[in-house]
Design a protein around this motif. Structure first.
Motif, PDB file in Angstrom:
ATOM      1  N   HIS A  13      39.917 -31.479-112.094  1.00  0.00           N
ATOM      2  CA  HIS A  13      38.777 -31.048-111.284  1.00  0.00           C
ATOM      3  C   HIS A  13      37.618 -30.602-112.184  1.00  0.00           C
ATOM      4  O   HIS A  13      36.463 -30.991-111.972  1.00  0.00           O
ATOM      5  CB  HIS A  13      39.195 -29.919-110.335  1.00  0.00           C
ATOM      6  CG  HIS A  13      38.070 -29.387-109.505  1.00  0.00           C
ATOM      7  ND1 HIS A  13      37.497 -30.111-108.478  1.00  0.00           N
ATOM      8  CD2 HIS A  13      37.386 -28.209-109.570  1.00  0.00           C
ATOM      9  CE1 HIS A  13      36.512 -29.397-107.944  1.00  0.00           C
ATOM     10  NE2 HIS A  13      36.429 -28.242-108.590  1.00  0.00           N
ATOM     11  N   GLY A  27      36.033 -33.559-113.748  1.00  0.00           N
ATOM     12  CA  GLY A  27      35.237 -34.279-112.760  1.00  0.00           C
ATOM     13  C   GLY A  27      33.871 -33.652-112.542  1.00  0.00           C
ATOM     14  O   GLY A  27      32.875 -34.359-112.374  1.00  0.00           O
ATOM     15  N   LEU A  28      33.816 -32.324-112.579  1.00  0.00           N
ATOM     16  CA  LEU A  28      32.534 -31.632-112.400  1.00  0.00           C
ATOM     17  C   LEU A  28      31.591 -31.897-113.572  1.00  0.00           C
ATOM     18  O   LEU A  28      30.370 -31.966-113.403  1.00  0.00           O
ATOM     19  CB  LEU A  28      32.764 -30.121-112.258  1.00  0.00           C
ATOM     20  CG  LEU A  28      33.482 -29.662-110.988  1.00  0.00           C
ATOM     21  CD1 LEU A  28      33.738 -28.165-111.044  1.00  0.00           C
ATOM     22  CD2 LEU A  28      32.670 -30.020-109.744  1.00  0.00           C
ATOM     23  N   PRO A  44      29.968 -36.342-113.572  1.00  0.00           N
ATOM     24  CA  PRO A  44      29.717 -36.723-112.182  1.00  0.00           C
ATOM     25  C   PRO A  44      29.731 -38.232-111.911  1.00  0.00           C
ATOM     26  O   PRO A  44      29.915 -38.646-110.773  1.00  0.00           O
ATOM     27  CB  PRO A  44      28.344 -36.115-111.876  1.00  0.00           C
ATOM     28  CG  PRO A  44      27.768 -35.691-113.174  1.00  0.00           C
ATOM     29  CD  PRO A  44      28.885 -35.531-114.137  1.00  0.00           C
ATOM     30  N   ALA A  45      29.560 -39.053-112.958  1.00  0.00           N
ATOM     31  CA  ALA A  45      29.635 -40.507-112.745  1.00  0.00           C
ATOM     32  C   ALA A  45      31.052 -41.039-112.942  1.00  0.00           C
ATOM     33  O   ALA A  45      31.293 -42.237-112.823  1.00  0.00           O
ATOM     34  CB  ALA A  45      28.655 -41.236-113.666  1.00  0.00           C
ATOM     35  N   TYR A  80      35.352 -40.615-114.686  1.00  0.00           N
ATOM     36  CA  TYR A  80      36.100 -40.567-115.939  1.00  0.00           C
ATOM     37  C   TYR A  80      37.315 -41.468-115.858  1.00  0.00           C
ATOM     38  O   TYR A  80      37.749 -41.867-114.772  1.00  0.00           O
ATOM     39  CB  TYR A  80      36.542 -39.141-116.273  1.00  0.00           C
ATOM     40  CG  TYR A  80      37.477 -38.489-115.263  1.00  0.00           C
ATOM     41  CD1 TYR A  80      38.798 -38.909-115.107  1.00  0.00           C
ATOM     42  CD2 TYR A  80      37.041 -37.438-114.458  1.00  0.00           C
ATOM     43  CE1 TYR A  80      39.654 -38.308-114.190  1.00  0.00           C
ATOM     44  CE2 TYR A  80      37.884 -36.830-113.541  1.00  0.00           C
ATOM     45  CZ  TYR A  80      39.195 -37.278-113.408  1.00  0.00           C
ATOM     46  OH  TYR A  80      40.031 -36.685-112.496  1.00  0.00           O
ATOM     47  N   ASN A 126      38.497 -41.527-111.821  1.00  0.00           N
ATOM     48  CA  ASN A 126      37.744 -41.350-110.586  1.00  0.00           C
ATOM     49  C   ASN A 126      36.411 -42.091-110.649  1.00  0.00           C
ATOM     50  O   ASN A 126      35.460 -41.740-109.970  1.00  0.00           O
ATOM     51  CB  ASN A 126      37.545 -39.862-110.247  1.00  0.00           C
ATOM     52  CG  ASN A 126      36.588 -39.167-111.186  1.00  0.00           C
ATOM     53  OD1 ASN A 126      36.220 -39.718-112.225  1.00  0.00           O
ATOM     54  ND2 ASN A 126      36.176 -37.965-110.847  1.00  0.00           N
ATOM     55  N   ASP A 158      33.810 -45.060-109.822  1.00  0.00           N
ATOM     56  CA  ASP A 158      33.542 -45.780-108.584  1.00  0.00           C
ATOM     57  C   ASP A 158      34.375 -47.067-108.543  1.00  0.00           C
ATOM     58  O   ASP A 158      34.515 -47.761-109.552  1.00  0.00           O
ATOM     59  CB  ASP A 158      32.045 -46.117-108.523  1.00  0.00           C
ATOM     60  CG  ASP A 158      31.671 -46.761-107.215  1.00  0.00           C
ATOM     61  OD1 ASP A 158      31.716 -48.005-107.143  1.00  0.00           O
ATOM     62  OD2 ASP A 158      31.356 -46.029-106.263  1.00  0.00           O
ATOM     63  N   ARG A 181      27.978 -39.921-117.109  1.00  0.00           N
ATOM     64  CA  ARG A 181      26.939 -39.284-116.292  1.00  0.00           C
ATOM     65  C   ARG A 181      25.857 -40.332-116.047  1.00  0.00           C
ATOM     66  O   ARG A 181      25.675 -41.243-116.842  1.00  0.00           O
ATOM     67  CB  ARG A 181      26.299 -38.094-117.017  1.00  0.00           C
ATOM     68  CG  ARG A 181      27.240 -36.957-117.377  1.00  0.00           C
ATOM     69  CD  ARG A 181      26.449 -35.773-117.916  1.00  0.00           C
ATOM     70  NE  ARG A 181      25.600 -35.212-116.877  1.00  0.00           N
ATOM     71  CZ  ARG A 181      25.889 -34.105-116.191  1.00  0.00           C
ATOM     72  NH1 ARG A 181      26.981 -33.419-116.452  1.00  0.00           N
ATOM     73  NH2 ARG A 181      25.070 -33.667-115.252  1.00  0.00           N
ATOM     74  N   SER A 182      25.091 -40.149-114.975  1.00  0.00           N
ATOM     75  CA  SER A 182      23.971 -41.049-114.705  1.00  0.00           C
ATOM     76  C   SER A 182      22.632 -40.385-114.989  1.00  0.00           C
ATOM     77  O   SER A 182      21.605 -41.051-115.079  1.00  0.00           O
ATOM     78  CB  SER A 182      24.010 -41.507-113.240  1.00  0.00           C
ATOM     79  OG  SER A 182      23.953 -40.379-112.388  1.00  0.00           O
ATOM     80  N   ASP A 183      22.646 -39.051-115.162  1.00  0.00           N
ATOM     81  CA  ASP A 183      21.386 -38.305-115.219  1.00  0.00           C
ATOM     82  C   ASP A 183      20.919 -37.945-116.636  1.00  0.00           C
ATOM     83  O   ASP A 183      19.731 -37.932-116.925  1.00  0.00           O
ATOM     84  CB  ASP A 183      21.496 -37.027-114.383  1.00  0.00           C
ATOM     85  CG  ASP A 183      22.683 -36.153-114.780  1.00  0.00           C
ATOM     86  OD1 ASP A 183      23.582 -36.650-115.501  1.00  0.00           O
ATOM     87  OD2 ASP A 183      22.727 -34.979-114.373  1.00  0.00           O
ATOM     88  N   GLU A 202      29.246 -29.041-123.649  1.00  0.00           N
ATOM     89  CA  GLU A 202      30.063 -29.787-122.685  1.00  0.00           C
ATOM     90  C   GLU A 202      31.089 -30.645-123.414  1.00  0.00           C
ATOM     91  O   GLU A 202      32.251 -30.728-123.004  1.00  0.00           O
ATOM     92  CB  GLU A 202      29.165 -30.676-121.812  1.00  0.00           C
ATOM     93  CG  GLU A 202      28.297 -29.907-120.835  1.00  0.00           C
ATOM     94  CD  GLU A 202      27.283 -30.776-120.131  1.00  0.00           C
ATOM     95  OE1 GLU A 202      26.973 -30.485-118.963  1.00  0.00           O
ATOM     96  OE2 GLU A 202      26.790 -31.754-120.734  1.00  0.00           O
TER      97      GLU A 202
END
Length: 200
Positions: A9, A12-13, A16-17, A19, A36, A38, A110-112, A119
């Motif tokens: 969890h 995952g936070l 966000p895109a 793992y 997780n 897409d 990540r996408s951002d 991190e």
């Protein structure tokens, strides 16, 4: 039994895109894996057989530690990173740890924005923790192996207990202790892991 869910969890936070985590890769496949990403990306990755061409996997087998994808310096002749961006995996990080005989390789996206140093440090710590707590046991007890073998062969609890000359509750206790030792949620999963780990 330590649960992996809080660690997954947290990861995952921070990704966000999505793992992918392959734990204790032996004989070219992980003993446990979690993802997780897409589903569209997973389908595309599988269809293109990218596991055989993935620069993050090549890097993970050649080095231990953590590396942002844009700093990897590994050839990407099939353009996997460019294609990943089309699925929102714009920025990535790969973490690798453990001996070559039982390597854990994981990637996070990540996408951002790119991953910050703190991190990366936290993700690396959590991946190492996952690697350590999922270390396969050296062995199972003979009682655990016998109980798993009978269930694997198709015996129901009552029949297996009778063959072992023990009560059904004693059989269930053996199966439960085997599940705990193997970090398995079900007896079927415990049987598969015991086979994967060559313990039965």
């Amino acid at each position: 039994m330590p649960t992996l869910d809080p660690i997954l969890h947290s990861l995952g936070l921070m990704a966000p895109a999505g793992y992918f985590i392959g734990l204790h890769i032996r004989y070219a496949s992980p003993l446990m894996q979690f993802s997780n990403y897409d589903q569209d990306w997973l389908d595309h990755y599988t269809e293109k057989a990218y596991a055989l061409r993935d620069p993050t996997i090549a890097w993970g087998f050649s080095k231990e530690g953590a590396c942002r994808w844009d700093e990897m310096g590994v050839p990407d002749p099939f353009g996997l990173f460019d294609e990943a961006k089309q699925f929102g995996l714009e920025y990535g990080l790969t973490v690798s740890c453990g001996p070559m005989s039982s390597r854990t390789i994981s990637s996070f996206a990540r996408s951002d924005r790119d991953f910050l140093d703190q991190e990366i440090e936290k993700i690396t710590h959590l991946v190492r923790r996952l690697h350590d707590i999922t270390e396969p046991p050296e062995s199972l007890t003979q009682a655990q192996i016998e109980a798993l073998r009978l269930i694997a062969a198709g015996d129901r609890h009552a029949a297996a207990a009778a063959k072992l000359n023990i009560s059904e509750s004693a059989l269930k206790a053996r199966l439960m202790s085997a599940r705990q030792r193997l970090l398995a949620r079900t007896t079927a999963e415990a049987i598969q892991r015991a086979k994967d780990y060559r313990l039965m």
